[in-house]
Design a protein around this motif. Structure first.
Motif, mmCIF file in Angstrom:
data_model
loop_
_atom_site.group_PDB
_atom_site.id
_atom_site.type_symbol
_atom_site.label_atom_id
_atom_site.label_comp_id
_atom_site.label_asym_id
_atom_site.label_seq_id
_atom_site.Cartn_x
_atom_site.Cartn_y
_atom_site.Cartn_z
ATOM 1 N N LEU A 58 0.833 -1.207 0.000
ATOM 2 C CA LEU A 58 0.000 0.000 0.000
ATOM 3 C C LEU A 58 0.866 1.255 0.000
ATOM 4 C CD1 LEU A 58 -2.752 -1.115 2.555
ATOM 5 C CD2 LEU A 58 -3.008 -0.842 0.079
ATOM 6 N N ALA A 109 0.717 4.059 -2.767
ATOM 7 C CA ALA A 109 0.458 5.448 -2.381
ATOM 8 C C ALA A 109 1.600 6.361 -2.798
ATOM 9 C CB ALA A 109 0.241 5.542 -0.866
ATOM 10 N N ASP A 119 -6.785 6.465 -5.348
ATOM 11 C CA ASP A 119 -5.712 6.997 -4.503
ATOM 12 C C ASP A 119 -6.214 7.232 -3.079
ATOM 13 O OD1 ASP A 119 -2.991 8.126 -4.201
ATOM 14 O OD2 ASP A 119 -4.106 9.985 -3.838
ATOM 15 N N LYS A 120 -7.419 7.757 -2.934
ATOM 16 C CA LYS A 120 -7.985 7.979 -1.591
ATOM 17 C C LYS A 120 -8.171 6.657 -0.853
ATOM 18 C CE LYS A 120 -10.428 12.320 -2.540
ATOM 19 N NZ LYS A 120 -11.757 13.000 -2.572
ATOM 20 N N ILE A 151 -6.586 3.852 -1.398
ATOM 21 C CA ILE A 151 -5.256 3.293 -1.067
ATOM 22 C C ILE A 151 -4.700 3.966 0.182
ATOM 23 C CG2 ILE A 151 -2.853 3.181 -1.831
ATOM 24 C CD1 ILE A 151 -4.551 1.041 -3.063
ATOM 25 N N LYS A 152 -4.823 5.268 0.254
ATOM 26 C CA LYS A 152 -4.302 5.993 1.414
ATOM 27 C C LYS A 152 -5.047 5.605 2.693
ATOM 28 C CE LYS A 152 -2.407 9.953 -1.064
ATOM 29 N NZ LYS A 152 -2.495 11.407 -1.309
ATOM 30 N N HIS A 155 -3.776 2.211 3.590
ATOM 31 C CA HIS A 155 -2.404 2.311 4.098
ATOM 32 C C HIS A 155 -2.385 2.843 5.524
ATOM 33 C CE1 HIS A 155 1.781 4.230 4.033
ATOM 34 N NE2 HIS A 155 1.922 2.918 4.186
ATOM 35 N N SER A 156 -3.191 3.876 5.775
ATOM 36 C CA SER A 156 -3.250 4.452 7.126
ATOM 37 C C SER A 156 -3.744 3.429 8.135
ATOM 38 C CB SER A 156 -4.159 5.686 7.125
ATOM 39 O OG SER A 156 -4.338 6.179 8.442
#
Length: 840
Positions: A376, A380, A392-393, A395-396, A399-400
């Protein structure tokens, strides 16, 4: 009546009984003493009466003798008959002894002094007058004698003598009267005191009888309670699931409960009277057991049970693990011992399951989480190209949350290690400010996500503490992330380093809402959350501060906090200061201003002549130089400058050389700096562990030094490095390969056999190694990791297992999956490869 009131009543009765026990004999003794005193005074007055009688009789004797003397004198003078001289002479002979006897009787009484002296003088005058009158009658005539008598002088002397003797008698009578009065007063006092003591004694006896009656009644109640308590204890003794055995100081069993009998497979009567050694799989020697019991009984400091682990043996010969808590019990008939025995076989099995579970969690969760978070993160970061905005949102977000899950796993594993005592620490001297600077830099991105700025205040440049650098980084990271989460957007979290006595204080201050009053006393507890809703919104497990407190305590430090509602919170971490002396301000070794384009070399040499010779040689050829003549100066130079190369004389640094080189390598500014070591012999293993560019054998000539330094400065990395990655998880292999794409030629293998084949097939610049591999432990490969020229290959451990000092000392770096990101791995590898290429 409450229990406290009953206890106070018992204490009062007990105190009164003790007082009575002391008072009654004391009263009897005082009465006896008073009576004895009265007897002594009666005897004394009797002696005084006798003495007074004797004294008065002696006074009367002296008067009678003088009267006899006068009578004899007159008879002889008037008649001339010599027979009258016989009583005269007899009385005259007795006067002096009588006066001496009287003087002895009254010598202790000062009142008689002047009166008796006058009596003695009058007696002498009377004797002289009588002797003169007799002489005149004998030798002259009657008329001459009569003329002397007619003068009246003899009568006057006799009258005075009689008066003085009456005075002495009066004095003696007065003494007797005073003594009699004193004796009577003393008798009355003794009488009243005796009556008072008898009354007090009678009162005490009555009170004692009353208290004894009440005590007997209370004792009967206590005996009833004791019988009830004994019955309850016997029921507990029989019903408890733990085995309980009582034995004597020799170790012979006196009693046991059914649980103990069942635990060992005996009937209770089979064990009573036998030695406890029959219950051990490996019985201790009797003398050793007795010595242990003696020490246990003699421990006056602590009466708590002494718990030991033993392997028990059942009647059928089978064995099992037990915890035995032995306590000494002093009883009326002597010292006894109680052993509480617990079968811990099941507990050991559960602990083993827990250990295996944690190990599984460490590997089976950290490894896939590393793949997930790494993948991730690469997406990102644009590793797969630009993503659509919506993707992209997503994925972020993923990832977070994967990073959040990583932190949760790490916290749970850390708290388990702390509770089980398995967390290891590599305590060493750590420069505090560089470590905090790195932690601040590493956490800026996290703080930026909350719109919070991290600011390290000036100061603390010379702070050196005793700590484990990795765990201390974890402490700082937890405090910074906690402060960032609870600070309002747009605010600043400040970090301050200050000295506090023999400690160095790290203070992290936020501008958050403060800590509620009801939460302050449990802020460092596990899973503690001031507001569950806010905490859930901010993220977190409530374990961070608990972990921080345990780690800081392991360093010998303390953590505290100050908070004010609506004005933020400051956490203070006080760490023990290392004994690091302040380095002197470094001075340039050259008087000439070197041009900026010339590289600068640091020479650490303790011999002034050698240092100057080396400096001049390098100065004339290729480099500018600074010269450090002590470890303190070396620290000061490296704190302010970045050098093209560092020349170290190990004889100057002594045993601290390895530690100092590791500290230099931990500083990003010096991580890749070529280090040339001047020593009598090279050490390949140390060279590998400390990333030393070359070992220069003594004696070191200036020409050779210039050549070595020139080569070290001139070397630059060549083509892409060749890296071997040994990992059993294919997803981690793919993610790491993606992270090193276009940066290195990466060879991935999944087991030890494939790793050995790869090492034999070609040379590698670096190896990334997992520890838990099919077919063995990754550490088994370390001796084989050498290139064709025999030089060791740099190794980075990348594993799910937490780092331990023993492993860290064998390799260049140790990174723990889920604690270190892929970016950390890439940065570490690039740094080591660049360093290695400079040594190539």
């Amino acid at each position: 009546m409450t229990a406290a009131e009953k206890q106070r009543s018992r204490n009062g009765h007990r105190n009164f009984a003790m007082l009575s026990i002391v008072a009654v004999p004391l009263i009897l003794i005082l009465t006896t003493l008073l009576l004895a005193q009265q007897f002594d005074e009666t005897r004394s007055i009797r002696q005084q009466v006798d003495k007074s009688y004797v004294t008065r009789a002696q006074i009367q004797t002296v008067l009678s003798l003088h009267q006899d003397l006068e009578t004899g004198q007159r008879g002889y003078i008037l008649t001339g008959n010599a027979d009258f001289l016989e009583p005269y002479r007899e009385a005259r002979q007795k006067v002096a002894p009588a006066l001496d006897s009287l003087e002895r009787s009254i010598s202790q009484e000062p009142d008689f002094g002047s009166g008796f002296a006058e009596v003695r003088q009058l007696s002498r005058e009377k004797l002289a007058f009588a002797d003169e009158a007799v002489r005149l009658r004998q030798q002259v005539s009657l008329d001459a004698s009569m003329r002397l008598i007619v003068t009246g002088r003899g009568k006057a002397i006799m009258d005075q003598l009689r008066a003085r003797l009456r005075d002495l008698d009066a004095i003696e009578q007065r003494h007797l009267a005073e003594a009699t009065a004193d004796a009577e007063a003393s008798r009355q006092r003794t009488k009243f005191l005796t009556l008072g003591l008898q009354a007090l004694l009678l009162s005490l006896l009555v009170a004692a009888a009353w208290i004894t009656h009440r005590a007997m009644r209370a004792r009967r109640k206590d005996l009833d309670r004791l019988r009830d308590l004994s019955a309850r204890q016997e029921a507990i003794f029989d019903a408890t699931t733990d085995g309980m055995i009582t034995h004597d100081p020799k170790g012979y069993i006196e009693s046991l409960n059914p649980a103990a009998a069942a635990m060992y497979g005996y009937a209770p009567e089979e064990l009573i009277g036998r030695h406890v050694e029959v219950l051990f799989a490996d019985p201790p020697k009797p003398e050793h057991l007795e010595l242990f019991l003696e020490r246990l009984a003699g421990n006056k400091v602590s009466r708590s049970s002494h718990v030991q682990e033993f392997v028990g043996k059942r009647r059928d010969g089978s064995t099992f693990t037990t915890d035995v808590a032995t306590s000494a019990v002093p009883l009326a008939d002597g010292l006894h011992f109680v052993a509480v025995i617990r079968d811990v076989t099941e507990r050991r099995r559960v602990e083993q399951m827990k250990t295996e579970f944690v190990s599984t969690v460490s590997h089976e969760l950290r490894t896939p989480l590393t793949s997930i978070a790494g993948s991730l993160g690469l997406l990102a970061g644009g590793a797969a190209g630009a993503l659509p905005e919506r993707a992209d949102k997503l994925i972020k977000i993923a990832h977070s949350n994967s990073e959040r899950l990583v932190r949760l796993i790490n916290d749970i594993l850390d708290i388990e290690k702390i509770e089980s005592g398995k967390m290891t620490f590599d305590i060493q001297e750590v420069p505090l400010k560089p470590l905090v600077e790195q932690a601040v830099q590493a956490n800026r991105a996290f703080a930026d996500g909350f719109g919070v700025n991290l600011e390290l205040e000036p100061g603390g440049d010379e702070a050196v503490v005793l700590a484990d650098p990795d765990r201390l980084t974890q402490v700082v990271t937890n405090l910074l992330s906690n402060a960032a989460k609870f600070s309002p957007r747009g605010e600043t979290v400040s970090i301050l380093l200050t000295p506090v006595g023999k400690m160095h204080r790290l203070t992290v201050t936020d501008k958050g809402p403060g800590i509620p009053e009801e939460f302050k006393n449990r802020i460092f507890s596990k899973f503690a959350q001031a507001d569950a809703s806010d905490t859930r919104q901010m993220g977190g497990t409530g374990l961070g501060l608990s972990i921080v407190k345990e780690i800081v305590s392991a360093f010998g430090g303390t953590i505290s906090f100050e908070t004010a509602e609506g004005r933020g919170t400051s956490f203070h971490v006080d760490l023990p200061a290392a004994k690091a002396a302040k380095a002197p301000k470094p001075q340039p070794a050259s008087d000439e201003e070197a041009p900026d384009e010339r590289p600068r070399i640091l020479i650490c040499q303790g011999e002034p002549d050698s240092a100057e010779q080396l400096r001049q040689s390098l100065q004339k050829t290729c480099c500018d130089t600074d010269v450090a003549r002590s470890e303190e100066e070396l620290r000061a130079f490296t704190a302010e400058n970045v050098y093209a190369a560092i020349l170290l004389d190990l004889s100057l640094l002594g045993e601290g050389s390895s530690r100092l080189i590791r500290e230099l390598r931990s500083d990003p500014r010096h991580a890749a700096t070529p280090i040339l070591v001047a020593s009598s012999e090279a050490d390949g293993e140390v060279s590998q562990a400390l990333s030393i560019a070359d070992w220069l054998h003594r004696p070191l000539t200036p020409d050779r030094l210039v050549d070595e330094v020139g080569e070290a400065v001139a070397r630059l990395p060549g083509d892409k490095p060749c890296i071997l990655h040994v990992e059993d998880d294919p997803d981690v292999l793919r993610v790491v390969a993606s992270a090193f794409e276009d940066k290195a030629d990466l060879k991935s293998v999944m087991n030890i056999a494939s790793a050995r084949a790869a090492l034999q097939a070609r040379s590698y610049d670096l190896v990334i190694l997992d520890l838990e591999l099919p077919g063995g432990n990754g550490l088994d490969l370390l001796p084989e990791m050498r290139n064709e020229d025999g030089k060791p290959i740099p190794v980075v451990i990348f594993t799910a297992r937490d780092s331990v000092p023993e492993v860290a000392r064998q390799v260049e770096a140790t990174l723990v999956k889920s604690r270190a990101s892929l970016a950390d791995l890439v940065e570490t590898v690039e740094s080591l490869v660049n360093r290695s290429s400079r040594r190539a």
